[in-house]
Scaffold this active site. Structure first.
Site, PDB file in Angstrom:
ATOM      1  CG  ASP A 118      -1.968  -1.059   1.219  1.00 28.18           C
ATOM      2  OD1 ASP A 118      -2.479  -1.374   0.136  1.00 28.18           O
ATOM      3  OD2 ASP A 118      -2.311  -1.574   2.301  1.00 28.18           O
ATOM      4  CG  ASP A 136      -6.670  -1.524  -1.699  1.00 29.00           C
ATOM      5  OD1 ASP A 136      -6.861  -2.746  -1.837  1.00 29.00           O
ATOM      6  OD2 ASP A 136      -5.792  -1.047  -0.945  1.00 29.00           O
TER       7      ASP A 136
END
Length: 164
Positions: A118, A136
């Protein structure tokens, strides 16, 4: 499913997966946990590794296997659902492809690295949202497109206009 319909699905999956994996390769050059402002006070690049699911829940070794199995099953189910769309349901196929591409992007990370990379941190000064990645974002876009398609399907005139 026709070649043209399946081509759209696989093209979107491929673009999502390539953008996700390419951006994560770049993000892994950042130092872990050190914010790099993009828009000061609102948006940073901040590398983090998530070995759990959303918001780092279900972290740990055996959970990793479970998450991989769930993700692989989801990708197969999404592909099956996309294959059952009607010719005029282009928006629904694109939505399914965004979902599949996002799920595949995070699955590749889990299998290769044991954790999802991330790197996008949004915040309003000290209020922080969880760090996320392009996979995401593709998952979110896929859900929004499916909801939109559901509303448009109830309005025949709007659906015909969008599909043209």
């Amino acid at each position: 499913m026709s070649v043209r319909r399946i081509g759209l699905f696989f093209a979107v999956v491929t673009v999502v997966l390539a953008l996700d994996q390419g951006s994560k390769a770049w993000a892994r050059t950042l130092p872990v946990g050190v914010p790099r402002p993009v828009v000061a006070g609102y948006w940073d690049w901040q590398l983090a590794y998530n070995d759990g699911s959303a918001f780092s829940t279900l972290a740990g070794g055996s959970a990793r296997i479970l998450l991989c199995v769930i993700a692989a099953g989801a990708v197969l189910a999404i592909g099956w659902a996309a294959s059952r769309t009607k010719p005029d349901q282009r928006l629904k196929r694109v939505a399914y492809a965004a979902l599949a591409g996002g799920a595949l992007g995070n699955l590749v990370d889990r299998i290769r690295d044991g954790a999802v990379t991330d790197f996008v941190r949004w915040h309003i000064h000290d209020h922080m949202w969880p760090v996320f990645n392009l996979a995401d974002a593709a998952l979110l876009v896929g859900v929004v497109l499916l909801v939109t398609e559901g509303f448009l399907a109830r309005r025949p005139a709007a659906r015909r206009t969008l599909s043209a």
